[in-house]
Motif scaffolding. Structure first.
Motif, PDB file in Angstrom:
ATOM      1  N   TRP A 130      47.064  28.105  42.614  1.00 16.97           N
ATOM      2  CA  TRP A 130      46.551  29.400  42.545  1.00 16.97           C
ATOM      3  C   TRP A 130      46.304  29.520  41.176  1.00 16.97           C
ATOM      4  O   TRP A 130      45.257  30.268  40.760  1.00 16.97           O
ATOM      5  CB  TRP A 130      47.385  30.641  43.146  1.00 16.97           C
ATOM      6  CG  TRP A 130      48.654  30.886  42.268  1.00 16.97           C
ATOM      7  CD1 TRP A 130      49.900  30.542  42.525  1.00 16.97           C
ATOM      8  CD2 TRP A 130      48.816  31.514  41.214  1.00 16.97           C
ATOM      9  NE1 TRP A 130      50.863  31.162  41.654  1.00 16.97           N
ATOM     10  CE2 TRP A 130      50.085  31.798  40.703  1.00 16.97           C
ATOM     11  CE3 TRP A 130      47.842  32.403  40.552  1.00 16.97           C
ATOM     12  CZ2 TRP A 130      50.399  32.301  39.604  1.00 16.97           C
ATOM     13  CZ3 TRP A 130      48.228  32.909  39.328  1.00 16.97           C
ATOM     14  CH2 TRP A 130      49.631  33.498  38.755  1.00 16.97           C
ATOM     15  N   LEU A 133      42.880  27.742  40.383  1.00 16.33           N
ATOM     16  CA  LEU A 133      41.839  28.544  40.884  1.00 16.33           C
ATOM     17  C   LEU A 133      41.788  29.779  40.066  1.00 16.33           C
ATOM     18  O   LEU A 133      40.452  30.134  39.832  1.00 16.33           O
ATOM     19  CB  LEU A 133      42.304  28.877  42.305  1.00 16.33           C
ATOM     20  CG  LEU A 133      42.266  27.848  43.368  1.00 16.33           C
ATOM     21  CD1 LEU A 133      42.616  28.306  44.714  1.00 16.33           C
ATOM     22  CD2 LEU A 133      40.509  27.277  43.603  1.00 16.33           C
ATOM     23  N   ALA A 134      42.560  30.486  39.689  1.00 15.46           N
ATOM     24  CA  ALA A 134      42.407  32.042  39.060  1.00 15.46           C
ATOM     25  C   ALA A 134      41.714  31.557  37.475  1.00 15.46           C
ATOM     26  O   ALA A 134      41.047  32.441  37.031  1.00 15.46           O
ATOM     27  CB  ALA A 134      43.722  32.489  38.929  1.00 15.46           C
ATOM     28  N   ARG A 170      47.185  38.488  43.114  1.00 16.13           N
ATOM     29  CA  ARG A 170      45.956  39.076  43.582  1.00 16.13           C
ATOM     30  C   ARG A 170      45.173  39.677  42.437  1.00 16.13           C
ATOM     31  O   ARG A 170      44.014  39.783  42.357  1.00 16.13           O
ATOM     32  CB  ARG A 170      46.497  40.271  44.606  1.00 16.13           C
ATOM     33  CG  ARG A 170      45.330  41.150  45.002  1.00 16.13           C
ATOM     34  CD  ARG A 170      45.618  42.238  46.000  1.00 16.13           C
ATOM     35  NE  ARG A 170      44.836  43.061  46.394  1.00 16.13           N
ATOM     36  CZ  ARG A 170      44.706  44.347  45.609  1.00 16.13           C
ATOM     37  NH1 ARG A 170      45.414  44.379  44.485  1.00 16.13           N
ATOM     38  NH2 ARG A 170      43.553  45.135  45.855  1.00 16.13           N
ATOM     39  N   PHE A 173      42.991  37.250  40.360  1.00 17.51           N
ATOM     40  CA  PHE A 173      41.580  36.878  41.120  1.00 17.51           C
ATOM     41  C   PHE A 173      41.016  38.110  41.113  1.00 17.51           C
ATOM     42  O   PHE A 173      39.553  37.988  40.717  1.00 17.51           O
ATOM     43  CB  PHE A 173      41.800  36.442  42.505  1.00 17.51           C
ATOM     44  CG  PHE A 173      42.408  35.141  42.345  1.00 17.51           C
ATOM     45  CD1 PHE A 173      41.687  33.705  42.309  1.00 17.51           C
ATOM     46  CD2 PHE A 173      43.772  34.651  42.688  1.00 17.51           C
ATOM     47  CE1 PHE A 173      42.208  32.377  42.330  1.00 17.51           C
ATOM     48  CE2 PHE A 173      44.412  33.355  42.776  1.00 17.51           C
ATOM     49  CZ  PHE A 173      43.523  32.460  42.629  1.00 17.51           C
ATOM     50  N   CYS A 174      41.206  39.288  41.510  1.00 16.02           N
ATOM     51  CA  CYS A 174      40.330  40.179  41.859  1.00 16.02           C
ATOM     52  C   CYS A 174      39.685  41.042  40.435  1.00 16.02           C
ATOM     53  O   CYS A 174      38.763  41.453  40.390  1.00 16.02           O
ATOM     54  CB  CYS A 174      41.115  41.569  42.443  1.00 16.02           C
ATOM     55  SG  CYS A 174      41.371  41.125  44.397  1.00 16.02           S
ATOM     56  N   LYS A 176      38.588  39.016  38.305  1.00 12.28           N
ATOM     57  CA  LYS A 176      37.649  38.124  37.973  1.00 12.28           C
ATOM     58  C   LYS A 176      36.566  38.473  39.000  1.00 12.28           C
ATOM     59  O   LYS A 176      35.410  38.402  38.570  1.00 12.28           O
ATOM     60  CB  LYS A 176      38.085  36.779  37.769  1.00 12.28           C
ATOM     61  CG  LYS A 176      37.122  35.697  37.392  1.00 12.28           C
ATOM     62  CD  LYS A 176      37.970  34.373  37.195  1.00 12.28           C
ATOM     63  CE  LYS A 176      36.781  33.416  36.553  1.00 12.28           C
ATOM     64  NZ  LYS A 176      37.914  31.895  36.466  1.00 12.28           N
ATOM     65  N   TYR A 177      36.869  38.352  40.342  1.00 10.71           N
ATOM     66  CA  TYR A 177      36.034  38.162  41.322  1.00 10.71           C
ATOM     67  C   TYR A 177      36.525  39.418  42.490  1.00 10.71           C
ATOM     68  O   TYR A 177      37.305  39.068  43.379  1.00 10.71           O
ATOM     69  CB  TYR A 177      36.175  37.015  42.200  1.00 10.71           C
ATOM     70  CG  TYR A 177      35.664  35.551  41.413  1.00 10.71           C
ATOM     71  CD1 TYR A 177      34.254  35.564  41.104  1.00 10.71           C
ATOM     72  CD2 TYR A 177      36.349  34.665  41.003  1.00 10.71           C
ATOM     73  CE1 TYR A 177      33.699  34.473  40.503  1.00 10.71           C
ATOM     74  CE2 TYR A 177      35.977  33.734  40.454  1.00 10.71           C
ATOM     75  CZ  TYR A 177      34.525  33.518  40.013  1.00 10.71           C
ATOM     76  OH  TYR A 177      34.066  32.393  39.442  1.00 10.71           O
ATOM     77  N   LEU A 180      37.176  38.832  46.324  1.00 10.76           N
ATOM     78  CA  LEU A 180      38.295  38.080  46.619  1.00 10.76           C
ATOM     79  C   LEU A 180      39.459  38.916  47.242  1.00 10.76           C
ATOM     80  O   LEU A 180      40.282  38.367  47.678  1.00 10.76           O
ATOM     81  CB  LEU A 180      38.704  37.162  45.488  1.00 10.76           C
ATOM     82  CG  LEU A 180      37.825  35.988  45.437  1.00 10.76           C
ATOM     83  CD1 LEU A 180      38.425  35.159  44.264  1.00 10.76           C
ATOM     84  CD2 LEU A 180      37.846  35.351  46.984  1.00 10.76           C
ATOM     85  N   ALA A 195      48.121  34.795  50.670  1.00 14.20           N
ATOM     86  CA  ALA A 195      46.853  34.638  49.950  1.00 14.20           C
ATOM     87  C   ALA A 195      46.423  33.406  50.445  1.00 14.20           C
ATOM     88  O   ALA A 195      47.063  32.468  51.196  1.00 14.20           O
ATOM     89  CB  ALA A 195      47.093  34.194  48.616  1.00 14.20           C
ATOM     90  N   ILE A 200      39.443  31.509  48.600  1.00 15.31           N
ATOM     91  CA  ILE A 200      39.373  31.763  47.591  1.00 15.31           C
ATOM     92  C   ILE A 200      38.432  30.675  47.146  1.00 15.31           C
ATOM     93  O   ILE A 200      37.372  30.753  46.304  1.00 15.31           O
ATOM     94  CB  ILE A 200      40.695  31.793  46.622  1.00 15.31           C
ATOM     95  CG1 ILE A 200      41.426  33.014  46.932  1.00 15.31           C
ATOM     96  CG2 ILE A 200      40.451  31.756  45.209  1.00 15.31           C
ATOM     97  CD1 ILE A 200      42.696  33.023  46.500  1.00 15.31           C
ATOM     98  N   ILE A 204      34.497  30.887  45.569  1.00 15.51           N
ATOM     99  CA  ILE A 204      34.032  30.204  44.038  1.00 15.51           C
ATOM    100  C   ILE A 204      32.989  29.286  44.217  1.00 15.51           C
ATOM    101  O   ILE A 204      32.073  29.238  43.414  1.00 15.51           O
ATOM    102  CB  ILE A 204      35.436  29.636  43.469  1.00 15.51           C
ATOM    103  CG1 ILE A 204      36.579  30.950  43.274  1.00 15.51           C
ATOM    104  CG2 ILE A 204      34.785  29.122  42.097  1.00 15.51           C
ATOM    105  CD1 ILE A 204      37.418  30.643  42.583  1.00 15.51           C
TER     106      ILE A 204
END
Length: 246
Positions: A130, A133-134, A170, A173-174, A176-177, A180, A195, A200, A204
């Motif tokens: 995670w 990814l983030a 959470r 991610f949120c 940035k996007y 999500l 999650a 996710i 992306i």
């Protein structure tokens, strides 16, 4: 040896599993099976023998060398050339245009992602927990490629029902996007979420114009007969996702 079907000609991608007919006896029960990681208190000689067994199997299909990494949940991506590397580089992404050079990534709940172009002339392999990814491991890996990836394969990772995270994950991610938010299912009565790493990654990849996304239907936590899982047993082995151009 099973490879992922539906990829361009000459592209070989797959993921090892716990069960392997040539797996050597483990020093601890938690490491039983075909462990390929040197950092999990396994016998180094046993691990190196497993790595040679895997490379010898892949050699039948055109592989001749392999690159392993010191994976650190980073966003670092390296180009793999024909120049010899005597020490494992730190990072979580590899890109190559070299024929026969296997890109290796180890996981045990985190998400392995393989990327390639439609011509089968370039590959990338990355390790996406995670944090990676983030922070942008997929974005950085795509930016490191010389061509636009048109397909991605998602290897076995922990599934949403088994992956509980805190609100800070959470939020990471949120911010940035925002879309999500749908990848996080609230838990009842506690400030936690489940999650969806697969959702996710798909989101992306779509933002990066990757047209075809396959895989993403396994669960390392639940499928204990096939996969190692760090959340199931903290002292455990690692699978390897491999990708190479024949």
């Amino acid at each position: 040896m099973q490879f992922i079907s539906g990829l361009p000609q000459g592209v070989y991608v797959g993921q090892t599993q716990i069960q392997h007919p040539q797996a050597l006896t483990a020093p601890h029960p938690e490491l039983a099976g075909f462990n390929l990681a040197l950092h999990v208190n396994d016998d180094p000689l046993r691990v190196q023998k497993h790595r040679m067994i895997l490379l010898n199997q892949l050699a039948k299909y055109g592989a001749n060398t392999a690159t392993w990494m010191e994976q650190t949940h980073s966003t670092i991506c390296h180009q793999v050339t024909d120049e010899a590397q005597f020490y494992a580089q730190e990072g979580d992404g590899l890109v190559t245009q070299q024929l026969g050079h296997v890109l290796m990534m180890m996981t045990a709940d985190c998400l392995p992602v393989v990327l390639g172009n439609s011509k089968g002339t370039e590959l990338a392999n990355l390790h996406a927990g995670w944090r990676g990814l983030a922070n942008g491991i997929i974005e950085n890996t795509v930016a490191s490629m010389q061509s636009q990836p048109t397909w991605a394969w998602l290897g076995a990772a922990i599934s949403q029902p088994c992956f509980e995270v805190g609100p800070e994950v959470r939020q990471a991610f949120c911010e940035k996007y925002p879309r999500l938010d749908s990848a996080f299912e609230p838990k009842r009565n506690i400030n936690k979420f489940n999650a969806d790493l697969y959702a996710i990654a798909r989101y992306i990849l779509k933002q990066l114009n990757v047209e075809l996304i396959i895989g993403g239907d396994q669960c390392t936590y639940r499928q204990s007969d096939r996969y190692y899982s760090y959340r199931r047993h903290a002292n455990t082995g690692r699978m390897a996702t491999f990708a190479f151009l024949s």
